[in-house]
Write a protein that holds these residues in place. Structure first.
Motif, PDB file in Angstrom:
ATOM      1  N   UNK A 115       0.831  -1.210   0.000  1.00  0.00           N
ATOM      2  CA  UNK A 115       0.000   0.000   0.000  1.00  0.00           C
ATOM      3  C   UNK A 115       0.863   1.257   0.000  1.00  0.00           C
ATOM      4  N   UNK A 116       1.931   1.259   0.789  1.00  0.00           N
ATOM      5  CA  UNK A 116       2.839   2.408   0.808  1.00  0.00           C
ATOM      6  C   UNK A 116       3.511   2.567  -0.553  1.00  0.00           C
ATOM      7  N   UNK A 117       3.969   1.470  -1.135  1.00  0.00           N
ATOM      8  CA  UNK A 117       4.591   1.532  -2.459  1.00  0.00           C
ATOM      9  C   UNK A 117       3.630   2.050  -3.519  1.00  0.00           C
ATOM     10  N   UNK A 118       2.396   1.578  -3.482  1.00  0.00           N
ATOM     11  CA  UNK A 118       1.400   2.047  -4.451  1.00  0.00           C
ATOM     12  C   UNK A 118       1.094   3.524  -4.247  1.00  0.00           C
ATOM     13  N   UNK A 119       0.999   3.957  -2.986  1.00  0.00           N
ATOM     14  CA  UNK A 119       0.734   5.373  -2.703  1.00  0.00           C
ATOM     15  C   UNK A 119       1.879   6.243  -3.208  1.00  0.00           C
ATOM     16  N   UNK A 120       3.117   5.813  -2.970  1.00  0.00           N
ATOM     17  CA  UNK A 120       4.263   6.593  -3.448  1.00  0.00           C
ATOM     18  C   UNK A 120       4.299   6.646  -4.971  1.00  0.00           C
ATOM     19  N   UNK A 121       3.990   5.539  -5.593  1.00  0.00           N
ATOM     20  CA  UNK A 121       3.978   5.497  -7.054  1.00  0.00           C
ATOM     21  C   UNK A 121       2.917   6.431  -7.611  1.00  0.00           C
ATOM     22  N   UNK A 122       1.711   6.353  -7.068  1.00  0.00           N
ATOM     23  CA  UNK A 122       0.618   7.194  -7.550  1.00  0.00           C
ATOM     24  C   UNK A 122       0.855   8.665  -7.225  1.00  0.00           C
ATOM     25  N   UNK A 123       1.448   8.940  -6.086  1.00  0.00           N
ATOM     26  CA  UNK A 123       1.756  10.320  -5.725  1.00  0.00           C
ATOM     27  C   UNK A 123       2.778  10.915  -6.689  1.00  0.00           C
ATOM     28  N   UNK A 124       3.748  10.118  -7.099  1.00  0.00           N
ATOM     29  CA  UNK A 124       4.750  10.588  -8.058  1.00  0.00           C
ATOM     30  C   UNK A 124       4.146  10.840  -9.429  1.00  0.00           C
ATOM     31  N   UNK A 125       3.147  10.061  -9.802  1.00  0.00           N
ATOM     32  CA  UNK A 125       2.510  10.249 -11.116  1.00  0.00           C
ATOM     33  C   UNK A 125       1.635  11.485 -11.142  1.00  0.00           C
ATOM     34  N   UNK A 126       0.994  11.828 -10.031  1.00  0.00           N
ATOM     35  CA  UNK A 126       0.067  12.948  -9.996  1.00  0.00           C
ATOM     36  C   UNK A 126       0.738  14.270  -9.641  1.00  0.00           C
ATOM     37  N   UNK A 127       2.019  14.242  -9.347  1.00  0.00           N
ATOM     38  CA  UNK A 127       2.731  15.453  -8.965  1.00  0.00           C
ATOM     39  C   UNK A 127       2.846  16.381 -10.167  1.00  0.00           C
ATOM     40  N   UNK A 128       2.583  17.678  -9.983  1.00  0.00           N
ATOM     41  CA  UNK A 128       2.733  18.600 -11.107  1.00  0.00           C
ATOM     42  C   UNK A 128       4.194  18.712 -11.508  1.00  0.00           C
ATOM     43  N   UNK A 129       4.424  18.987 -12.775  1.00  0.00           N
ATOM     44  CA  UNK A 129       5.784  19.085 -13.291  1.00  0.00           C
ATOM     45  C   UNK A 129       6.482  20.283 -12.672  1.00  0.00           C
ATOM     46  N   UNK A 130       7.779  20.142 -12.447  1.00  0.00           N
ATOM     47  CA  UNK A 130       8.575  21.233 -11.889  1.00  0.00           C
ATOM     48  C   UNK A 130       8.730  22.326 -12.939  1.00  0.00           C
ATOM     49  N   UNK A 131       9.128  23.512 -12.488  1.00  0.00           N
ATOM     50  CA  UNK A 131       9.236  24.659 -13.403  1.00  0.00           C
ATOM     51  C   UNK A 131      10.215  24.369 -14.539  1.00  0.00           C
ATOM     52  N   UNK A 132      11.276  23.663 -14.276  1.00  0.00           N
ATOM     53  CA  UNK A 132      12.267  23.361 -15.317  1.00  0.00           C
ATOM     54  C   UNK A 132      11.824  22.258 -16.251  1.00  0.00           C
ATOM     55  N   UNK A 133      10.776  21.498 -15.869  1.00  0.00           N
ATOM     56  CA  UNK A 133      10.326  20.371 -16.679  1.00  0.00           C
ATOM     57  C   UNK A 133       9.312  20.766 -17.755  1.00  0.00           C
ATOM     58  N   UNK A 134       8.762  21.989 -17.681  1.00  0.00           N
ATOM     59  CA  UNK A 134       7.723  22.374 -18.635  1.00  0.00           C
ATOM     60  C   UNK A 134       8.347  22.736 -19.973  1.00  0.00           C
ATOM     61  N   UNK A 135       7.596  22.510 -21.015  1.00  0.00           N
ATOM     62  CA  UNK A 135       8.069  22.856 -22.352  1.00  0.00           C
ATOM     63  C   UNK A 135       7.826  24.338 -22.614  1.00  0.00           C
ATOM     64  N   UNK A 136       8.745  24.951 -23.365  1.00  0.00           N
ATOM     65  CA  UNK A 136       8.593  26.369 -23.703  1.00  0.00           C
ATOM     66  C   UNK A 136       7.471  26.512 -24.726  1.00  0.00           C
ATOM     67  N   UNK A 137       6.692  27.593 -24.643  1.00  0.00           N
ATOM     68  CA  UNK A 137       5.618  27.787 -25.629  1.00  0.00           C
ATOM     69  C   UNK A 137       6.205  28.020 -27.032  1.00  0.00           C
ATOM     70  N   UNK A 138       5.385  27.744 -28.047  1.00  0.00           N
ATOM     71  CA  UNK A 138       5.842  27.911 -29.431  1.00  0.00           C
ATOM     72  C   UNK A 138       6.029  29.399 -29.753  1.00  0.00           C
ATOM     73  N   UNK A 139       7.069  29.656 -30.532  1.00  0.00           N
ATOM     74  CA  UNK A 139       7.272  31.026 -31.018  1.00  0.00           C
ATOM     75  C   UNK A 139       6.272  31.281 -32.142  1.00  0.00           C
ATOM     76  N   UNK A 140       6.034  32.538 -32.483  1.00  0.00           N
ATOM     77  CA  UNK A 140       5.106  32.824 -33.585  1.00  0.00           C
ATOM     78  C   UNK A 140       5.521  32.146 -34.901  1.00  0.00           C
ATOM     79  N   UNK A 141       6.818  32.057 -35.175  1.00  0.00           N
ATOM     80  CA  UNK A 141       7.281  31.385 -36.404  1.00  0.00           C
ATOM     81  C   UNK A 141       6.964  29.886 -36.359  1.00  0.00           C
ATOM     82  N   UNK A 142       7.189  29.261 -35.199  1.00  0.00           N
ATOM     83  CA  UNK A 142       6.899  27.830 -35.060  1.00  0.00           C
ATOM     84  C   UNK A 142       5.391  27.573 -35.169  1.00  0.00           C
ATOM     85  N   UNK A 143       4.581  28.456 -34.601  1.00  0.00           N
ATOM     86  CA  UNK A 143       3.138  28.307 -34.664  1.00  0.00           C
ATOM     87  C   UNK A 143       2.652  28.401 -36.109  1.00  0.00           C
TER      88      UNK A 143
END
Length: 159
Positions: free
Chosen positions: A120-148
């Motif tokens: 149960x503890x292992x499953x909780x840790x696994x599920x908690x890690x999956x539902x954690x929001x991405x860190x600031x450095x993990x997010x993708x940069x938005x598309x530039x106007x040229x890329x869009x």
């Protein structure tokens, strides 16, 4: 398919009837009261071959030997606890389907609970890690106007 299901159903029914044939006619005591005591004691003893069946339900040769031993001890005059004590002294607490709660059997009693809690503890840790929001450095940069514009152009070409 119907034939297969019929055969499967018949085999399933026979598997439930198999333990009824465990006690052989030559093992049965002539005294019905003593035979009933032997059956009750046999239901408390684990088959050392099958491990999840009582000796009363098992067809294993060792279970047969233990059933005969139970009946011999009863005929010799032992009471129910004396028979269980004799067999436990020979084979240890493991032969009992409900072993006593003591230091040597703590693992049998507490082990399943510990394994369940760790799971149960292992499953909780696994599920908690999956539902954690991405860190600031993990997010993708938005598309530039040229890329869009390039992406829109590619999407229009495919349709």
């Amino acid at each position: 398919m119907r034939r297969f299901l019929g055969i499967l159903a018949a085999l399933l029914c026979l598997s439930f009837a198999a333990p009824a044939f465990a006690v052989q006619p030559d093992e049965v005591l002539k005294d019905p009261a003593m035979e009933a005591r032997a059956r009750e004691i046999s239901k408390e003893l684990r088959c050392l071959v099958c491990q999840n069946q009582s000796i009363d339900d098992s067809n294993a040769p060792l279970a047969r030997d233990l059933r005969v031993l139970v009946r011999e001890r009863l005929v010799a005059g032992d009471d129910d606890s004396g028979v269980l004590g004799y067999i436990t002294a020979r084979y240890g607490d493991y032969v009992l389907l409900r072993p006593p709660f003591k230091a040597s059997t703590y693992v049998l009693w507490i082990g399943p609970v510990v394994v369940l809690l760790l799971g149960a503890v292992g499953a909780a840790l696994f599920l908690r890690g999956r539902n954690r929001p991405a860190a600031a450095g993990d997010t993708e940069a938005p598309l530039t106007p040229d890329e869009r514009a390039r992406l829109d152009k590619l999407l229009r070409e495919d349709t």
